[in-house]
Design an enzyme around this catalytic site. Structure first.
Site, PDB file in Angstrom:
ATOM      1  N   SER A 239       0.857  -1.188   0.000  1.00 53.02           N
ATOM      2  CA  SER A 239       0.000   0.000   0.000  1.00 53.02           C
ATOM      3  C   SER A 239       0.890   1.234   0.000  1.00 53.02           C
ATOM      4  CB  SER A 239      -0.897   0.006   1.230  1.00 53.02           C
ATOM      5  OG  SER A 239      -0.128   0.373   2.358  1.00 53.02           O
ATOM      6  N   LYS A 240       0.240   2.372   0.010  1.00 56.60           N
ATOM      7  CA  LYS A 240       0.974   3.641  -0.040  1.00 56.60           C
ATOM      8  C   LYS A 240       2.024   3.759   1.063  1.00 56.60           C
ATOM      9  CE  LYS A 240      -2.508   6.546  -2.122  1.00 56.60           C
ATOM     10  NZ  LYS A 240      -3.654   7.309  -1.750  1.00 56.60           N
ATOM     11  N   ARG A 241       1.764   3.100   2.174  1.00 49.00           N
ATOM     12  CA  ARG A 241       2.719   3.163   3.279  1.00 49.00           C
ATOM     13  C   ARG A 241       4.101   2.682   2.859  1.00 49.00           C
ATOM     14  NH1 ARG A 241       2.034  -0.498   6.808  1.00 49.00           N
ATOM     15  NH2 ARG A 241       0.499  -1.652   5.614  1.00 49.00           N
ATOM     16  N   HIS A 242       4.141   1.839   1.830  1.00 47.49           N
ATOM     17  CA  HIS A 242       5.421   1.267   1.411  1.00 47.49           C
ATOM     18  C   HIS A 242       6.131   2.098   0.352  1.00 47.49           C
ATOM     19  CE1 HIS A 242       3.058  -2.279   2.880  1.00 47.49           C
ATOM     20  NE2 HIS A 242       4.177  -2.437   3.555  1.00 47.49           N
ATOM     21  N   GLY A 243       5.611   3.271   0.046  1.00 45.74           N
ATOM     22  CA  GLY A 243       6.233   4.103  -0.992  1.00 45.74           C
ATOM     23  C   GLY A 243       5.308   4.195  -2.181  1.00 45.74           C
TER      24      GLY A 243
END
Ligand code: GLU
Length: 469
Positions: A239-243
């Site tokens: 998800s966005k949390r990973h970049g």
């Protein structure tokens, strides 16, 4: 049988890494078999679907080179068709009107939960002979078989068996008559003659329902391949949390599409231990059963490594075309000289991304307005005056202006002044590029041209005088 695959995104956001990989697998399979790849936009969720998102998906696919043979087909343009099928299912007894109120369904759910049962519709309206009142609102439910099993011979997961007793009568049309996901997919996959459905395994539980509806319509279901999900470095769903997870974000960050394509194909598929695949090779070697059953992890370093590989090994003209996009973002016009592809050749070995390459090449096209502070302090000081002045003189008279002669001149100035090459070349580099890194100095000067080289040496000499004056 002609292979027909599809990519069926819901336009509720950009094209993300997971969607792009699913699209790539479908596309490769169609290409491999000389079949067709269909693009279908599943935009029936009117609240969440946007035109911007459709455009973002189309743009992402174009940038990746995943061209489609048919479509885009929009589900919102096919409501009449879905209605025909819903009516047909009612007519044949495979669907029925359900008048259950929200409150009843809520209560049913609570009771089932309290009994630790799986919440499911209890079939209350299945065999209703007449509506509770003449104008009572209703949804349409599919009459799912209550006995037997649905066997899915998934190309990736193998055989997955579902008991019909586990599936309830799903809603296929809402109170306002609008069709639901499982109905539209089934109608479209059938109308579009899709032979292979490649999609994320979050849809596996929908598959037996879709197969039952297809059978009720007298249609032979397609072959299914459910692709495992992509995880981030922490083992959680990507998800966005990973970049960056948006395909176009990678373009912004300076990736070449072939690097991303190569990365995506290896994300869950392999051919021995080969890492680098041209698109032609992918088409030849790819096969759905070779996709891993297990989830795969997203590894940004590997993607960067592939990007570097493609920057280094691709045709400079091709890299230049993509690089010019990054110049325009920096508001730099890479014209008239040097030719952008020559700059690519000079920078190919040292750039990991096109953003880096553009930033490190701006000086070829734009006057120097200030020096990198540290580099100037170290290199543009009083003792650099003499070698720079000498270089100015010798380079001014150099004929012809070519790499080898430039190289010789820089060495000779060092020898004449009894200075190490670095003491000559590094001030020169800072003078012409504004900073401490550039391609080899002879290449840099050659590409920059005599006129600008001399002007920049003058500028540096003035700078030195100002600093020491
Ligand atoms: N529209 C669905 C999604 O974006 C895909 C449906 C399918 O592939 O069957 O998740």
């Amino acid at each position: 049988m002609t292979v027909r695959t599809r990519f069926a995104p819901s336009p509720t956001g950009f094209l993300h890494i997971g969607g792009a990989r699913t699209a790539l697998f479908s596309w490769l399979y169609a290409r491999k078999h000389g079949g067709s790849f269909v693009l279908r936009i599943e935009d029936t969720d009117l609240e969440r679907s946007t035109k911007e998102s459709v455009n973002a998906i189309l743009e992402g696919m174009t940038w990746l080179g995943l061209e489609y043979d048919e479509g885009p087909f929009y589900q919102t343009e096919r409501f009449d068709r879905y209605k025909v099928i819903v009516d047909q299912l009612i007519e044949s007894g495979h669907a029925y009107k359900c008048y259950c109120s929200k409150e009843r369904l809520e209560q049913l759910r609570e009771d089932q939960m309290a009994r630790k049962e799986k919440p499911r519709y209890d079939g209350h309206c299945r065999d209703l002979s007449s509506p509770p009142s003449p104008d009572a609102p209703y949804v349409i439910r599919f009459r799912n078989p209550q006995e037997g099993q649905v066997v899915v011979d998934d190309l990736i997961r193998g055989r997955v068996v579902f008991n019909n007793s586990e599936l309830d009568d799903l809603i296929i049309a809402r109170t306002d008559g609008s069709p639901t996901y499982n109905l539209t997919v089934v109608v479209d996959d059938s109308d579009m003659d899709i032979t292979h459905v490649v999609r994320g395994d979050d849809h596996l539980n929908n598959t037996p329902r879709q197969i039952n509806i297809l059978r009720a319509l007298g249609v032979e279901p397609p072959v299914y391949a459910h692709v495992p999900m992509i995880l981030g470095h922490d083992g959680k769903r990507l998800s966005k949390r990973h970049g960056a997870v948006s395909v176009m974000q990678y373009r912004e960050e300076g990736y070449l599409p072939e690097a991303l394509i190569n990365y995506l194909v290896r994300l869950g598929w392999s051919h021995g231990d080969q890492e680098i695949f041209s698109v032609e090779e992918m088409i030849e070697l790819f096969d759905i059963p070779d996709i891993n059953k297990a989830a795969s992890s997203f590894n940004p370093e590997k993607l960067l490594w592939l990007n570097q590989h493609y920057i280094k090994s691709s045709d400079p003209q091709h890299v230049a075309r993509h690089l010019s996009y990054h110049f325009s973002k920096l508001d730099v016009d890479p014209a008239p000289a040097p030719e952008l592809s020559q700059v690519v050749v000079a920078q190919q070995e040292r750039a990991r991304t096109l953003v880096e390459m553009a930033q490190n090449s701006v000086f070829f096209y734009r006057d120097i307005e200030g020096y990198d502070e540290k580099a100037a302090k170290k290199n543009l000081k009083a003792e650099a005056r003499e070698p720079l002045a000498k270089l100015r003189e010798r380079l001014g008279a150099l004929e012809p202006w070519e790499q080898e002669a430039i190289h010789r001149t820089v060495s000779e100035v060092g020898e004449a002044l009894d200075l190490k090459l670095g003491k000559v070349a590094q001030p020169l580099r800072v003078a012409v590029s504004g900073g401490p890194v550039s391609p080899p100095i002879d290449v840099t000067l050659y590409l920059l041209g005599r006129e600008r080289t001399l002007a920049r040496i003058d500028q540096a000499l003035e700078y030195i005088d100002r600093q020491s004056g």
